[in-house]
Design an enzyme around this catalytic site. Structure first.
Site, PDB file in Angstrom:
ATOM      1  N   GLU A   1      13.954 -20.034  21.247  1.00  0.00           N
ATOM      2  CA  GLU A   1      15.164 -19.257  21.034  1.00  0.00           C
ATOM      3  C   GLU A   1      16.061 -19.463  22.246  1.00  0.00           C
ATOM      4  O   GLU A   1      15.644 -19.227  23.375  1.00  0.00           O
ATOM      5  CB  GLU A   1      14.822 -17.772  20.889  1.00  0.00           C
ATOM      6  CG  GLU A   1      16.028 -16.968  20.477  1.00  0.00           C
ATOM      7  CD  GLU A   1      15.879 -15.475  20.702  1.00  0.00           C
ATOM      8  OE1 GLU A   1      16.629 -14.733  20.087  1.00  0.00           O
ATOM      9  OE2 GLU A   1      15.023 -15.055  21.503  1.00  0.00           O
TER      10      GLU A   1
ATOM     11  N   ASP B   1       5.799 -16.528  15.706  1.00  0.00           N
ATOM     12  CA  ASP B   1       6.657 -16.116  16.805  1.00  0.00           C
ATOM     13  C   ASP B   1       5.766 -15.857  18.032  1.00  0.00           C
ATOM     14  O   ASP B   1       4.754 -15.157  17.920  1.00  0.00           O
ATOM     15  CB  ASP B   1       7.361 -14.808  16.403  1.00  0.00           C
ATOM     16  CG  ASP B   1       8.802 -14.760  16.859  1.00  0.00           C
ATOM     17  OD1 ASP B   1       9.064 -15.132  18.012  1.00  0.00           O
ATOM     18  OD2 ASP B   1       9.656 -14.332  16.064  1.00  0.00           O
TER      19      ASP B   1
ATOM     20  N   ASN C   1       0.802  -1.231   0.000  1.00  0.00           N
ATOM     21  CA  ASN C   1       0.000   0.000   0.000  1.00  0.00           C
ATOM     22  C   ASN C   1       0.833   1.277   0.000  1.00  0.00           C
ATOM     23  O   ASN C   1       0.317   2.366   0.270  1.00  0.00           O
ATOM     24  CB  ASN C   1      -0.996   0.001   1.171  1.00  0.00           C
ATOM     25  CG  ASN C   1      -0.288  -0.012   2.510  1.00  0.00           C
ATOM     26  OD1 ASN C   1       0.931  -0.203   2.562  1.00  0.00           O
ATOM     27  ND2 ASN C   1      -1.022   0.203   3.575  1.00  0.00           N
TER      28      ASN C   1
ATOM     29  N   HIS D   1      16.980 -12.287  11.936  1.00  0.00           N
ATOM     30  CA  HIS D   1      16.699 -10.858  12.065  1.00  0.00           C
ATOM     31  C   HIS D   1      17.515 -10.181  13.176  1.00  0.00           C
ATOM     32  O   HIS D   1      17.435  -8.974  13.348  1.00  0.00           O
ATOM     33  CB  HIS D   1      15.209 -10.671  12.345  1.00  0.00           C
ATOM     34  CG  HIS D   1      14.835 -11.270  13.658  1.00  0.00           C
ATOM     35  ND1 HIS D   1      14.852 -12.638  13.895  1.00  0.00           N
ATOM     36  CD2 HIS D   1      14.482 -10.703  14.835  1.00  0.00           C
ATOM     37  CE1 HIS D   1      14.522 -12.867  15.145  1.00  0.00           C
ATOM     38  NE2 HIS D   1      14.288 -11.720  15.747  1.00  0.00           N
ATOM     39  N   ASP D   2      18.255 -10.967  13.950  1.00  0.00           N
ATOM     40  CA  ASP D   2      19.096 -10.398  15.012  1.00  0.00           C
ATOM     41  C   ASP D   2      20.565 -10.346  14.596  1.00  0.00           C
ATOM     42  O   ASP D   2      21.440 -10.088  15.438  1.00  0.00           O
ATOM     43  CB  ASP D   2      18.982 -11.232  16.295  1.00  0.00           C
ATOM     44  CG  ASP D   2      17.603 -11.106  16.923  1.00  0.00           C
ATOM     45  OD1 ASP D   2      16.961 -10.055  16.756  1.00  0.00           O
ATOM     46  OD2 ASP D   2      17.166 -12.081  17.576  1.00  0.00           O
TER      47      ASP D   2
HETATM   48  C1  GLC Z   1      14.681 -12.100  20.754  1.00  0.00           C
HETATM   49  C2  GLC Z   1      14.333 -11.636  19.361  1.00  0.00           C
HETATM   50  C3  GLC Z   1      14.805 -10.232  19.210  1.00  0.00           C
HETATM   51  C4  GLC Z   1      14.086  -9.372  20.216  1.00  0.00           C
HETATM   52  C5  GLC Z   1      14.263  -9.917  21.629  1.00  0.00           C
HETATM   53  C6  GLC Z   1      13.275  -9.305  22.564  1.00  0.00           C
HETATM   54  O1  GLC Z   1      16.037 -12.154  20.962  1.00  0.00           O
HETATM   55  O2  GLC Z   1      14.870 -12.515  18.402  1.00  0.00           O
HETATM   56  O3  GLC Z   1      14.604  -9.740  17.915  1.00  0.00           O
HETATM   57  O4  GLC Z   1      14.559  -8.065  20.142  1.00  0.00           O
HETATM   58  O5  GLC Z   1      14.052 -11.305  21.695  1.00  0.00           O
HETATM   59  O6  GLC Z   1      11.990  -9.787  22.283  1.00  0.00           O
HETATM   60 CA    CA Z   2       2.389  -1.522   3.833  1.00  0.00          CA
END
Ligand code: GLC
Ligand code: CA
Length: 580
Positions: free
Chosen positions: A286, A130, A55, A352-353
């Site tokens: 995790e 998640d 969008n 993503h980390d």
């Molecule tokens: C986990 C996630 C990370 C997040 C953190 C707090 O490590 O992978 O991206 O910032 O938890 O939720």
């Molecule tokens: Ca969007």
């Protein structure tokens, strides 16, 4: 031309992507119970904010993911893991949830979600969600209630320390600008605990009501048909709520004091009973605890807790100054050995980390980016354990263009910077590290095409597109048979058609070789040899196994140079042979 070379080139053409029914039978005889869909899964991780915007607001959305499902299907991956898509004020891009049963308005609506899920299932792609329940957002209703008064029924949903007891003992916060996990709140004259940012207060898992809320939320999504859960920061949920003094350098050793504390296994067993046992869902946490014993206890199937956990030791190896392949091999081999009889691993080198795969573990110079990205994808997809492939790594996307602190958007980077200033630390050094390792590097928009904003959005993207998008993008790579993308697809098909790559026993070869990672995988009569040159130099390795080659299954370059039992590998060359 050497005869061996000729042989190899011939072999290349008989590429064996066929089903091996024999080894499947043998595996079945060993016990069908060891065979699971989630062990055979190839998981593609999507950072929704950065995948595809429909969008024009510069933020990726669920409709964007749905629009790109044909692409995802074309990769051959079998499941998608989405970073959090729930309502959130986005202090930490969705890892601060304000409503676990609603969709973040930036990302769309519940209708968009339902449609996306059914379109995924239509294509036989599973969805892993998640679940962020070590903490919520401070804007969640529970926290709003909890902080409103000391006798509010939600007070015990979080960890409060009344100020009249004096200052609480120090706890380290990963994202706080002072590194302090206690935040004073004058409204009720008390401190609350936040292992992450101040806007991410930690939930109190000792409270059975909190646990029940979480299981109800998980039921809500499982009933919708989601296929798995990734438990964010879950190893931290159990805490000694007397909060005794910790006589240690907590900042350095926080895993020792925060991970897998008393009570954690009870919570997981309860979650298994209440949720996992009721659906055919996979579960992955995790963090794998403080040591192998913790890791085993988390994923030992007989204990009925989790299917998998992510161990960080491997992903943490890459440093701005480089890393040693010997160390890399030792770490992956050690974890492999520990889980060879029981339990199951997750294999990943990026998420993503982290910064980008090829920039951290490979070589992102124009000359070597493509071969090294292919080599790393070969590694991830040929190890035992469930592979997690991060969006964009199938293209060999690189780190972004970040210079000054203003360029960064990540709360961890920004508050980390403030902390260095607070502590009179070396700001230049911090920034230098950040350019290499910041999480924002791994969060830049997906590079779909050479058109404006890389085809990610018609508007200004929330995080700038990396400036190499004109050459590194889906459209360009789809049409180039030798692209990183096409190699990724081949490698995915190879894994899917060769059980030996999923279940086969792993054996490290030439252990002390400084440049080549060589290992074999073996399942009954089927055996393959994986050779990966991790360096920018030619490398040679002598292996007995080379005399038993029957076929070349995949090769990221055109050459195979073997004389007797010695193979010469080009920089970043990656080959898998099948053996007699
Ligand atoms: C986990 C996630 C990370 C997040 C953190 C707090 O490590 O992978 O991206 O910032 O938890 O939720
Ligand atoms: Ca969007």
């Amino acid at each position: 031309m050497k005869t061996s070379l000729l042989l190899m080139i011939l072999a290349l053409t008989i590429n064996g992507c066929k089903e091996n029914t024999n080894s499947k039978q043998k595996l079945a005889e060993k016990g069908e119970s060891s065979r699971k869909w989630w062990k055979e899964a190839i998981i593609y991780q999507i950072y929704p904010r950065s995948f595809k915007d429909t969008n024009g607001d510069g933020v990726g959305d669920l409709k964007g993911i749905t629009q790109k499902l044909d692409y995802i299907e074309s990769l051959g991956v079998t499941a998608v893991w989405l970073n959090p898509i729930y309502s959130s004020p986005n202090d930490d891009n969705g890892y601060d949830v304000s409503d676990y049963r609603d969709i973040m308005s930036d990302f769309g609506t519940m209708e968009d979600f339902d449609h996306m899920l059914s379109e995924m299932h239509e294509r036989n792609i599973k969805l892993v969600m998640d679940v962020v329940v070590n903490h919520s957002s401070d804007e969640h209703y529970w926290f709003q209630q909890s902080r409103s008064s000391r006798d509010n029924p939600y007070r015990d949903y979080y960890h409060w320390w009344p100020a009249e007891k004096g200052e609480p003992n120090y706890r380290y916060s990963l994202f706080d600008e002072k590194g302090d996990a206690w935040k004073y709140d004058s409204l009720t004259d008390a401190y609350y605990l936040h292992y992450f940012s101040q806007k991410q207060p930690d939930l109190n898992w000792e409270n059975p009501k909190v646990r029940k809320e979480v299981y109800d939320i998980m039921h809500f999504w499982a009933e919708k048909g989601v296929d798995g859960f990734r438990l964010d920061a879950f190893q931290f949920v159990a805490k000694d709520t007397s909060f005794p003094a910790i006589d240690d350098d907590l900042e350095k050793n926080f895993i020792e004091h925060y991970a897998v504390q008393d009570g954690l296994h009870d919570y997981l067993k309860e979650m298994y009973e209440e949720v996992f046992s009721k659906y055919d869902v996979m579960s992955v946490a995790e963090g794998a605890g403080r040591n192998f014993e913790d890791a085993h206890n988390l994923v030992d199937a007989d204990r009925k807790e989790l299917n998998m956990a992510y161990a960080f030791e491997g992903v943490d190896i890459a440093k701005p100054e480089g890393y040693s392949l010997k160390h890399f091999k030792e770490v992956f081999t050690k974890w492999e050995r520990e889980f060879s009889e029981k339990g199951w691993l997750s294999i990943f080198l990026a998420n993503h980390d982290q910064a980008r795969l090829v920039s951290r573990f490979g070589n992102d110079s124009p000359k070597y980016r493509a071969p090294s990205a292919k080599m790393l994808n070969t590694f991830i997809l040929s190890m035992r354990g469930t592979p997690y492939c991060y969006y964009g790594d199938e293209l060999g996307m690189t780190n972004g263009n970040f210079e000054t602190i203003e360029d960064f958007k990540d709360i961890a980077a920004i508050n980390g910077y403030k902390k260095v200033i607070n502590e009179n630390g070396d700001v230049d050094q911090y920034l230098k590290n950040l350019r290499f390792s910041s999480r924002d590097n791994g969060r830049t928009p997906m590079q779909w095409s050479a058109s404006e904003h890389a085809g990610f959005s018609t508007g200004e993207p929330w995080l700038p597109v990396t400036d190499n998008y004109k050459t590194i993008n889906v459209v360009t790579e789809e049409t180039d048979s030798s692209s990183v993308l096409n190699h990724f697809k081949k490698m995915v098909q190879l894994r899917k058609s060769h059980d030996v790559l999923v279940y086969g026993e792993y054996r490290l070869l030439a252990a002390s070789h400084p440049e080549v990672y060589a290992f074999s995988r073996e399942l009954d009569e089927k055996k393959v040899l994986v050779l990966l040159n991790f360096s920018a130099d030619d490398a040679h390795v002598e292996l007995e196994e080379l005399s038993a080659i029957s076929d070349t299954l995949i090769n990221n370059l055109d050459i195979v140079d073997i004389v007797e039992n010695r193979i010469s590998l080009q920089p970043y060359q990656a080959i898998i042979f099948s053996l007699n």
